[in-house]
Scaffold this motif. Structure first.
Motif, PDB file in Angstrom:
ATOM      1  N   MET A  46      30.343  40.557  30.291  1.00 37.65           N
ATOM      2  CA  MET A  46      31.318  39.852  31.094  1.00 37.65           C
ATOM      3  C   MET A  46      31.370  40.419  32.512  1.00 37.65           C
ATOM      4  N   ILE A  47      31.227  41.726  32.610  1.00 39.87           N
ATOM      5  CA  ILE A  47      31.326  42.356  33.926  1.00 39.87           C
ATOM      6  C   ILE A  47      30.247  41.827  34.867  1.00 39.87           C
ATOM      7  N   LYS A  48      29.079  41.466  34.307  1.00 40.70           N
ATOM      8  CA  LYS A  48      28.007  40.934  35.172  1.00 40.70           C
ATOM      9  C   LYS A  48      28.428  39.595  35.788  1.00 40.70           C
ATOM     10  N   TRP A  49      29.231  38.809  35.063  1.00 37.66           N
ATOM     11  CA  TRP A  49      29.691  37.529  35.620  1.00 37.66           C
ATOM     12  C   TRP A  49      30.707  37.744  36.731  1.00 37.66           C
ATOM     13  N   ILE A  50      31.533  38.776  36.577  1.00 35.06           N
ATOM     14  CA  ILE A  50      32.510  39.093  37.625  1.00 35.06           C
ATOM     15  C   ILE A  50      31.781  39.537  38.888  1.00 35.06           C
ATOM     16  N   ILE A  51      30.801  40.416  38.715  1.00 35.57           N
ATOM     17  CA  ILE A  51      30.022  40.884  39.871  1.00 35.57           C
ATOM     18  C   ILE A  51      29.265  39.723  40.503  1.00 35.57           C
ATOM     19  N   THR A  52      28.684  38.865  39.676  1.00 38.45           N
ATOM     20  CA  THR A  52      27.975  37.697  40.190  1.00 38.45           C
ATOM     21  C   THR A  52      28.912  36.785  40.967  1.00 38.45           C
ATOM     22  N   ALA A  53      30.121  36.574  40.450  1.00 36.94           N
ATOM     23  CA  ALA A  53      31.102  35.730  41.145  1.00 36.94           C
ATOM     24  C   ALA A  53      31.493  36.343  42.484  1.00 36.94           C
ATOM     25  N   GLU A  54      31.703  37.649  42.511  1.00 36.80           N
ATOM     26  CA  GLU A  54      32.073  38.328  43.757  1.00 36.80           C
ATOM     27  C   GLU A  54      30.944  38.233  44.784  1.00 36.80           C
ATOM     28  N   THR A  59      38.625  44.679  28.803  1.00 44.47           N
ATOM     29  CA  THR A  59      39.199  44.879  30.130  1.00 44.47           C
ATOM     30  C   THR A  59      38.486  43.982  31.139  1.00 44.47           C
ATOM     31  N   ALA A  60      37.188  43.776  30.971  1.00 42.69           N
ATOM     32  CA  ALA A  60      36.428  42.916  31.887  1.00 42.69           C
ATOM     33  C   ALA A  60      36.970  41.487  31.879  1.00 42.69           C
ATOM     34  N   HIS A  61      37.358  40.982  30.725  1.00 46.16           N
ATOM     35  CA  HIS A  61      37.959  39.644  30.667  1.00 46.16           C
ATOM     36  C   HIS A  61      39.262  39.624  31.463  1.00 46.16           C
ATOM     37  N   GLY A  62      40.043  40.684  31.341  1.00 46.43           N
ATOM     38  CA  GLY A  62      41.285  40.785  32.104  1.00 46.43           C
ATOM     39  C   GLY A  62      41.023  40.878  33.594  1.00 46.43           C
ATOM     40  N   ILE A  63      39.996  41.644  33.962  1.00 43.94           N
ATOM     41  CA  ILE A  63      39.650  41.761  35.388  1.00 43.94           C
ATOM     42  C   ILE A  63      39.216  40.420  35.947  1.00 43.94           C
ATOM     43  N   SER A  64      38.544  39.614  35.141  1.00 41.46           N
ATOM     44  CA  SER A  64      38.128  38.293  35.631  1.00 41.46           C
ATOM     45  C   SER A  64      39.346  37.439  35.969  1.00 41.46           C
ATOM     46  N   VAL A  65      40.410  37.591  35.206  1.00 40.36           N
ATOM     47  CA  VAL A  65      41.643  36.846  35.482  1.00 40.36           C
ATOM     48  C   VAL A  65      42.289  37.356  36.768  1.00 40.36           C
ATOM     49  N   ILE A  66      42.282  38.676  36.959  1.00 41.05           N
ATOM     50  CA  ILE A  66      42.809  39.236  38.208  1.00 41.05           C
ATOM     51  C   ILE A  66      41.994  38.720  39.382  1.00 41.05           C
ATOM     52  N   TYR A  67      40.674  38.736  39.246  1.00 40.04           N
ATOM     53  CA  TYR A  67      39.793  38.255  40.303  1.00 40.04           C
ATOM     54  C   TYR A  67      40.161  36.823  40.708  1.00 40.04           C
ATOM     55  N   ILE A  68      40.379  35.986  39.736  1.00 40.32           N
ATOM     56  CA  ILE A  68      40.689  34.581  40.015  1.00 40.32           C
ATOM     57  C   ILE A  68      42.048  34.461  40.707  1.00 40.32           C
ATOM     58  N   GLY A  69      43.058  35.146  40.197  1.00 43.63           N
ATOM     59  CA  GLY A  69      44.380  35.099  40.824  1.00 43.63           C
ATOM     60  C   GLY A  69      44.350  35.593  42.260  1.00 43.63           C
ATOM     61  N   VAL A  70      43.673  36.711  42.480  1.00 47.96           N
ATOM     62  CA  VAL A  70      43.573  37.278  43.822  1.00 47.96           C
ATOM     63  C   VAL A  70      42.778  36.350  44.735  1.00 47.96           C
ATOM     64  N   SER A  71      41.710  35.803  44.233  1.00 45.63           N
ATOM     65  CA  SER A  71      40.879  34.913  45.042  1.00 45.63           C
ATOM     66  C   SER A  71      41.651  33.680  45.500  1.00 45.63           C
ATOM     67  N   ILE A  72      42.454  33.127  44.608  1.00 45.05           N
ATOM     68  CA  ILE A  72      43.237  31.939  44.969  1.00 45.05           C
ATOM     69  C   ILE A  72      44.353  32.313  45.950  1.00 45.05           C
ATOM     70  N   ALA A  73      45.088  33.385  45.650  1.00 46.99           N
ATOM     71  CA  ALA A  73      46.237  33.761  46.493  1.00 46.99           C
ATOM     72  C   ALA A  73      45.813  34.297  47.855  1.00 46.99           C
ATOM     73  N   TYR A  74      44.722  35.046  47.894  1.00 48.95           N
ATOM     74  CA  TYR A  74      44.289  35.676  49.140  1.00 48.95           C
ATOM     75  C   TYR A  74      43.088  34.986  49.780  1.00 48.95           C
ATOM     76  N   GLY A  75      42.605  33.909  49.188  1.00 50.84           N
ATOM     77  CA  GLY A  75      41.378  33.275  49.666  1.00 50.84           C
ATOM     78  C   GLY A  75      41.378  32.972  51.156  1.00 50.84           C
ATOM     79  N   LYS A  76      42.406  32.303  51.622  1.00 48.19           N
ATOM     80  CA  LYS A  76      42.488  31.936  53.036  1.00 48.19           C
ATOM     81  C   LYS A  76      42.544  33.186  53.919  1.00 48.19           C
TER      82      LYS A  76
END
Length: 175
Positions: A1-9, A62-79
């Motif tokens: 899962m962590i590889k998908w988070i890194i790939t998304a980032e 934990t990686a699944h949880g981090i992916s959720v944090i990544y998404i929340g942060v990306s949406i809230a802080y994207g702009k």
């Protein structure tokens, strides 16, 4: 899962840099907008991959949880992240002078509280995703998800206290 988070980032920043390059170097403003509009789709892909992974029987980590944090942060802080990257691109590559001001006093406090509100927004989005995943996937083996959520809640609380301290104890304006 962590590889998908890194790939998304990595994909997120490649799309942002491509958007800035096409906007400022190639002068293709409409193409740059298309690149910037791709960022939410990267987040959606990460949500889909996380849910698919869990639905296919993976134990929540934990990686699944981090992916959720990544998404929340990306949406809230994207702009905000895009604006930051835009300013840095212009300063570093186009050699334009930065017009960024150092905030002090109550202005700094207000800025910090606004940033905390973004953090709270990210937490709310992430919480909805956490509980949506738990509902969709089932509640077995979700200790890692709830653990990440609790730690994030504590971080949000600490961030709120620090941000509020800038209002209560504003940094003195120096001349």
């Amino acid at each position: 899962m962590i590889k998908w988070i890194i790939t998304a980032e990595v994909a997120f920043w490649i799309v942002i840099i491509a958007g800035l390059f096409s906007r400022y170097v190639l002068q293709w403003k409409k193409v740059s907008i298309l690149f910037f509009l791709m960022t939410p789709f990267i987040d959606l892909a990460l949500v889909a991959l996380t849910v698919i992974d869990l639905r296919n029987g993976a134990t929540a980590t934990t990686a699944h949880g981090i992916s959720v944090i990544y998404i929340g942060v990306s949406i809230a802080y994207g702009k905000t992240m895009i604006a930051w990257a835009d300013e840095k691109f212009q300063t570093w590559f186009l050699k334009k002078a930065s017009n960024k001001q150092t905030l002090t006093g109550i202005a700094k406090g207000i800025h910090e509280m606004k940033m905390w509100a973004r953090h709270a927004t990210a937490f709310t989005i992430g919480s909805l995703l956490f509980w949506g995943m738990i509902t969709f996937v089932g509640s077995q083996g979700i200790e890692a998800l709830t653990g990440v959520w609790r730690v994030w809640g504590l971080v949000l609380l600490i961030d709120g206290v620090i941000s509020l301290s800038y209002i209560i104890f504003p940094k003195k304006v120096t001349s």
